[in-house]
Design a protein around this motif. Structure first.
Motif, PDB file in Angstrom:
ATOM      1  N   LEU A  64       0.827  -1.194   0.000  1.00  0.00           N
ATOM      2  CA  LEU A  64       0.000   0.000   0.000  1.00  0.00           C
ATOM      3  C   LEU A  64       0.870   1.256   0.000  1.00  0.00           C
ATOM      4  O   LEU A  64       0.565   2.232  -0.695  1.00  0.00           O
ATOM      5  CB  LEU A  64      -0.937  -0.006   1.203  1.00  0.00           C
ATOM      6  CG  LEU A  64      -2.053   1.041   1.175  1.00  0.00           C
ATOM      7  CD1 LEU A  64      -3.309   0.509   1.853  1.00  0.00           C
ATOM      8  CD2 LEU A  64      -1.629   2.344   1.840  1.00  0.00           C
ATOM      9  N   LEU A  65       1.952   1.243   0.775  1.00  0.00           N
ATOM     10  CA  LEU A  65       2.858   2.395   0.787  1.00  0.00           C
ATOM     11  C   LEU A  65       3.486   2.606  -0.584  1.00  0.00           C
ATOM     12  O   LEU A  65       3.600   3.744  -1.055  1.00  0.00           O
ATOM     13  CB  LEU A  65       3.957   2.184   1.837  1.00  0.00           C
ATOM     14  CG  LEU A  65       3.527   2.169   3.309  1.00  0.00           C
ATOM     15  CD1 LEU A  65       4.733   1.928   4.200  1.00  0.00           C
ATOM     16  CD2 LEU A  65       2.837   3.473   3.692  1.00  0.00           C
ATOM     17  N   ALA A  66       3.886   1.511  -1.227  1.00  0.00           N
ATOM     18  CA  ALA A  66       4.488   1.617  -2.564  1.00  0.00           C
ATOM     19  C   ALA A  66       3.468   2.128  -3.571  1.00  0.00           C
ATOM     20  O   ALA A  66       3.788   2.935  -4.441  1.00  0.00           O
ATOM     21  CB  ALA A  66       5.040   0.264  -2.995  1.00  0.00           C
ATOM     22  N   LYS A  67       2.234   1.657  -3.451  1.00  0.00           N
ATOM     23  CA  LYS A  67       1.170   2.069  -4.367  1.00  0.00           C
ATOM     24  C   LYS A  67       0.908   3.565  -4.264  1.00  0.00           C
ATOM     25  O   LYS A  67       0.576   4.238  -5.252  1.00  0.00           O
ATOM     26  CB  LYS A  67      -0.109   1.289  -4.066  1.00  0.00           C
ATOM     27  CG  LYS A  67      -1.238   1.480  -5.065  1.00  0.00           C
ATOM     28  CD  LYS A  67      -2.360   0.512  -4.769  1.00  0.00           C
ATOM     29  CE  LYS A  67      -3.502   0.665  -5.758  1.00  0.00           C
ATOM     30  NZ  LYS A  67      -4.170   1.988  -5.606  1.00  0.00           N
ATOM     31  N   ALA A  68       1.096   4.106  -3.071  1.00  0.00           N
ATOM     32  CA  ALA A  68       0.904   5.538  -2.859  1.00  0.00           C
ATOM     33  C   ALA A  68       2.139   6.344  -3.245  1.00  0.00           C
ATOM     34  O   ALA A  68       2.150   7.568  -3.106  1.00  0.00           O
ATOM     35  CB  ALA A  68       0.545   5.796  -1.395  1.00  0.00           C
ATOM     36  N   GLY A  69       3.178   5.642  -3.732  1.00  0.00           N
ATOM     37  CA  GLY A  69       4.417   6.323  -4.127  1.00  0.00           C
ATOM     38  C   GLY A  69       5.291   6.706  -2.957  1.00  0.00           C
ATOM     39  O   GLY A  69       6.251   7.477  -3.113  1.00  0.00           O
ATOM     40  N   LEU A  70       5.019   6.152  -1.792  1.00  0.00           N
ATOM     41  CA  LEU A  70       5.723   6.548  -0.583  1.00  0.00           C
ATOM     42  C   LEU A  70       6.974   5.720  -0.306  1.00  0.00           C
ATOM     43  O   LEU A  70       7.657   5.946   0.698  1.00  0.00           O
ATOM     44  CB  LEU A  70       4.763   6.463   0.614  1.00  0.00           C
ATOM     45  CG  LEU A  70       3.569   7.421   0.514  1.00  0.00           C
ATOM     46  CD1 LEU A  70       2.561   7.135   1.614  1.00  0.00           C
ATOM     47  CD2 LEU A  70       4.050   8.869   0.586  1.00  0.00           C
ATOM     48  N   LEU A  71       7.263   4.756  -1.202  1.00  0.00           N
ATOM     49  CA  LEU A  71       8.507   3.985  -1.086  1.00  0.00           C
ATOM     50  C   LEU A  71       9.424   4.219  -2.288  1.00  0.00           C
ATOM     51  O   LEU A  71      10.424   3.523  -2.431  1.00  0.00           O
ATOM     52  CB  LEU A  71       8.190   2.486  -0.948  1.00  0.00           C
ATOM     53  CG  LEU A  71       7.502   2.058   0.349  1.00  0.00           C
ATOM     54  CD1 LEU A  71       7.260   0.558   0.358  1.00  0.00           C
ATOM     55  CD2 LEU A  71       8.317   2.470   1.580  1.00  0.00           C
TER      56      LEU A  71
END
Length: 286
Positions: A64-71
């Motif tokens: 979910l973090l990656a999907k939000a561009g946060l990783l």
């Protein structure tokens, strides 16, 4: 939100009621990765990131973090079952197969007991290893594992160090999923006769080499079917099946469903509805 076993966890806060003085937020995800959109949560996490709040992902929470561009641009990890999917979908994330990753203000782990190891590492980093060790003893942890410990039990540990030829043969199989080797080829590269290779598998694993190899390829296919959106024909080719009918028939013989049914079953998992009425939630106010 519901876990993959159907257990529902009701949050103490809605995102609009969450405190404004959080030090870190950890997203706990169920396995397999949820395909449901949650734009409200993503937007809230992005807002927290702009406020320099640390963000963590436990198990598939990393997705979910990656999907939000946060990783993007961060080292991160996820449960080993979802590593291939995370790498394929989010090339801007540096995905490792480590137990956990701490990269600046991003904290991700593979889930399960790895969450304990990550938290003990963070406690040791901020408050000293003496406190971390005391907490570890209270939880009867044999040792505090480091971030680069492997997620899965090494092959040598599963099979035993007394069978190096068997370990070498299995490593060859794992490295040649797309273009399977014959038993004669494996025996040649390992340096034993085919008959001796068959004896090694039979006496240690109670299975013949060809069957072990087939099951290895099918398990890899299942992982791709349930964790990625790759075309079914492409998955069959990637797992060493030259034709779609051969892949479908073999898969169904082993798992009881066709590849198409497997994917449909995964995508059609019904989420347990959550009570969204905030009056029925327990809200902690500061």
């Amino acid at each position: 939100m519901p876990s993959n076993t159907g257990v529902v966890t009701v949050s103490d806060y809605l995102t609009c009621d969450a405190p404004n003085d959080l030090d870190a937020i950890f997203v706990c995800g169920a396995s397999p990765v949820s395909k449901n959109e949650n734009q409200t949560l993503e937007n809230w996490l992005k807002k927290q990131a702009k406020r320099n709040v640390g963000l963590g992902g436990v198990c598939t929470g990393s997705h979910l973090l990656a999907k939000a561009g946060l990783l993007d641009g961060y080292r991160a990890t996820i449960h080993w079952w979802s590593i291939a999917n995370l790498r394929d979908e989010f090339p801007q994330t540096i995905v490792s197969n480590h137990l956990f990753e701490v990269d600046r203000d991003r904290y991700t782990c593979s889930g399960g007991t790895a969450a304990m190891d990550m938290m003990l590492f963070l406690i040791g980093k901020q408050h000293g290893m003496s406190l971390a060790s005391s907490i570890s003893e209270q939880f009867v942890c044999e040792r505090i594992r480091t971030h680069d410990d492997p997620q899965r039990i090494p092959l040598q540990a599963r099979i035993g160090t007394g069978q190096p030829k068997l370990v070498e043969a299995i490593q060859l199989m794992e490295a040649n999923i797309q273009e399977p080797l014959s038993s004669d080829d494996i025996a040649y590269h390992v340096g034993v006769s085919r008959r001796h290779l068959e004896r090694l598998f039979k006496s240690n694993l109670d299975i013949v080499p060809s069957r072990y190899y087939l099951e290895l390829r099918l398990q890899h296919a299942k992982q791709l079917l349930t964790q990625t959106d790759k075309a079914i024909n492409d998955i069959g080719n990637e797992c060493g099946f030259s034709t779609a009918p051969h892949f479908s028939t073999t898969y169904k013989s082993f798992f009881g469903v066709t590849p198409r049914e497997e994917r449909k079953k995964t995508h059609n998992k019904v989420s347990i509805p959550l009570q969204s009425d905030r009056k029925k939630r327990q809200l902690w106010k500061k």
